[in-house]
Design a protein around this motif. Structure first.
Motif, short mmCIF file in Angstrom:
data_model
loop_
_atom_site.label_atom_id
_atom_site.label_comp_id
_atom_site.label_asym_id
_atom_site.label_seq_id
_atom_site.Cartn_x
_atom_site.Cartn_y
_atom_site.Cartn_z
N ALA A 3 -28.45 1.45 16.55
CA ALA A 3 -27.54 2.34 16.55
C ALA A 3 -26.60 2.11 15.19
O ALA A 3 -26.80 0.87 14.80
CB ALA A 3 -26.59 2.15 17.98
N PRO A 4 -25.87 2.87 14.88
CA PRO A 4 -25.01 2.94 13.85
C PRO A 4 -24.16 1.69 13.99
O PRO A 4 -23.55 1.57 14.90
CB PRO A 4 -24.20 4.22 13.45
CG PRO A 4 -25.18 5.06 14.09
CD PRO A 4 -25.75 4.48 15.26
N VAL A 5 -23.82 0.83 12.86
CA VAL A 5 -23.03 -0.16 13.08
C VAL A 5 -22.26 -0.25 11.73
O VAL A 5 -22.30 0.52 10.98
CB VAL A 5 -23.93 -1.69 13.10
CG1 VAL A 5 -24.73 -1.76 14.33
CG2 VAL A 5 -24.83 -1.52 12.02
N ASP A 6 -21.09 -1.16 11.60
CA ASP A 6 -20.17 -1.24 10.72
C ASP A 6 -19.74 -2.65 10.05
O ASP A 6 -18.72 -2.90 9.87
CB ASP A 6 -18.82 -0.48 11.32
CG ASP A 6 -18.19 -1.47 12.76
OD1 ASP A 6 -19.06 -2.28 13.01
OD2 ASP A 6 -17.36 -1.12 12.93
N ASP A 31 -30.43 -5.18 13.88
CA ASP A 31 -29.92 -3.95 13.45
C ASP A 31 -30.41 -3.84 11.86
O ASP A 31 -29.94 -2.92 11.32
CB ASP A 31 -28.50 -3.84 13.45
CG ASP A 31 -28.12 -3.27 15.01
OD1 ASP A 31 -29.06 -2.72 15.55
OD2 ASP A 31 -27.03 -3.89 15.53
N VAL A 152 -25.38 0.01 23.96
CA VAL A 152 -25.16 0.93 22.90
C VAL A 152 -23.91 0.89 22.49
O VAL A 152 -23.52 0.79 21.19
CB VAL A 152 -25.84 2.32 23.00
CG1 VAL A 152 -25.48 3.10 22.00
CG2 VAL A 152 -27.17 2.33 23.33
N HIS A 155 -22.61 -1.51 19.67
CA HIS A 155 -23.13 -1.56 18.29
C HIS A 155 -22.18 -0.40 17.23
O HIS A 155 -22.52 -0.38 16.30
CB HIS A 155 -24.56 -0.92 18.63
CG HIS A 155 -25.50 -1.99 18.93
ND1 HIS A 155 -26.35 -2.68 17.98
CD2 HIS A 155 -25.74 -2.41 20.29
CE1 HIS A 155 -27.10 -3.68 18.91
NE2 HIS A 155 -26.75 -3.39 19.96
N LEU A 156 -21.53 0.50 18.01
CA LEU A 156 -21.39 1.65 17.21
C LEU A 156 -19.67 1.50 16.52
O LEU A 156 -18.91 0.87 17.07
CB LEU A 156 -21.05 2.87 18.36
CG LEU A 156 -22.38 3.10 19.04
CD1 LEU A 156 -22.06 4.20 20.05
CD2 LEU A 156 -23.39 3.48 18.18
N ASP A 157 -19.85 2.03 15.30
CA ASP A 157 -18.53 2.10 14.68
C ASP A 157 -17.78 3.42 15.33
O ASP A 157 -18.30 4.04 16.02
CB ASP A 157 -18.58 2.48 12.91
CG ASP A 157 -19.39 3.56 12.87
OD1 ASP A 157 -19.22 4.77 13.61
OD2 ASP A 157 -20.06 3.73 11.64
N ALA A 160 -19.19 6.84 15.14
CA ALA A 160 -20.55 6.92 15.93
C ALA A 160 -20.27 6.85 17.61
O ALA A 160 -20.97 7.42 18.24
CB ALA A 160 -21.60 5.75 15.53
N PHE A 161 -19.26 6.03 17.86
CA PHE A 161 -18.79 6.03 19.26
C PHE A 161 -18.32 7.26 19.68
O PHE A 161 -18.68 7.77 20.64
CB PHE A 161 -17.75 4.80 19.20
CG PHE A 161 -17.09 4.76 20.69
CD1 PHE A 161 -17.44 3.55 21.37
CD2 PHE A 161 -15.92 5.50 21.26
CE1 PHE A 161 -17.05 3.44 22.79
CE2 PHE A 161 -15.60 5.04 22.55
CZ PHE A 161 -16.10 4.25 23.36
N LEU A 164 -21.07 9.76 20.10
CA LEU A 164 -22.05 9.69 21.35
C LEU A 164 -21.30 10.30 22.58
O LEU A 164 -21.87 11.01 23.32
CB LEU A 164 -22.18 8.23 21.55
CG LEU A 164 -23.08 7.88 22.75
CD1 LEU A 164 -24.41 8.31 22.54
CD2 LEU A 164 -23.06 6.30 22.98
#
Length: 254
Positions: A3-6, A31, A152, A155-157, A160-161, A164
């Protein structure tokens, strides 16, 4: 799952780890698009055991999903977002089939590595794997009775959070269940001991510890979500983020 990460790849944590604040700048090894493929596939393979032991899906299924399935005239449709190696989708399919209320599960992941691994395993009739993202399904006008995810959220910035949660509300006709870790010292210590000498050749130990550091505490997650979302603590060391889009059996809210 991917998933997108930061952040950037994190070296193994040494010494005392400060768990008072979320880690948001480090990237889990799996990732990394250039990570070792054999280690990644070993990680996907180990998820089946790890998630059955610690993710609590059996309890979530019995308490939240099975009652809806029993009350439905048609098989419930389920969307598993960020499905990774597909172990959660397969577990839900197996339990529901054994109970006589089979679910129809669509498991999605935009990462081609996850899709190739999951779709390359022996197929389960109730599960369909797709290489796509939740936003694409929203734009296509697709909907499902339930939307679920496993590990999930952390994992998200922030962007992206929020995306979702936005997509989940539009995709789920009845209920959203995002299952994740509750950050804490006991969870961190127990996981570290349990995985230190096992799961060699995979990212399970390193990434699992970093996942705990990246995860939310209940108050943090509650503060990060908009109105209509509920954070429910689960045992052991779990948080279940839920959103009700319909009614449960008997007309009560889910």
């Amino acid at each position: 799952m991917t998933a997108p990460v930061d952040g950037k790849k994190a070296p193994p944590a040494r010494g005392r780890v400060d768990l008072r604040r979320r880690e948001t700048t480090s990237l889990e090894l799996m990732d990394d698009p250039e990570c070792d493929q054999s280690a990644l596939e070993a990680t996907y393979g180990h998820f089946d055991l790890v998630n059955r032991l610690v993710a609590g899906w059996r309890t979530v299924y019995r308490r939240r999903i099975l009652p809806l399935a029993k009350a439905s005239r048609e098989p419930l449709t389920v969307l598993d977002v960020g499905s990774g190696g597909g172990d959660v989708a397969r577990a839900l399919a197996g339990w529901s089939a054994a109970d006589g209320h089979p679910l129809q599960i669509t498991a999605i992941d935009p990462d081609p590595r996850a899709f190739d691994y999951a779709s390359g395993r022996p197929q389960v009739p109730q599960v369909t794997f797709e290489r796509t993202a939740s936003r694409t399904l929203v734009e296509a006008g697709r909907t499902f009775d339930l939307v679920v995810s496993n590990h999930v959220l952390h994992h998200l910035d922030p962007e992206a959070f929020g995306a979702l949660l936005h997509d989940s509300e539009r995709l789920a006709r009845k209920l959203v269940l995002h299952n994740d870790i509750a950050r804490g010292r006991v969870a961190y210590a127990a996981y570290g001991v349990a995985t230190a000498a096992t799961f060699r050749g995979s990212f399970i130990h390193h990434d699992g510890l970093l996942s705990i550091r990246r995860s939310y505490r209940r108050s943090e997650l509650a503060a990060a979500v908009p109105s209509g979302w509920l954070v429910v603590p689960q045992w052991p060391f779990r948080l279940l983020l839920t959103h009700e889009s319909g009614e449960t059996p008997g007309g009560a809210r889910a």
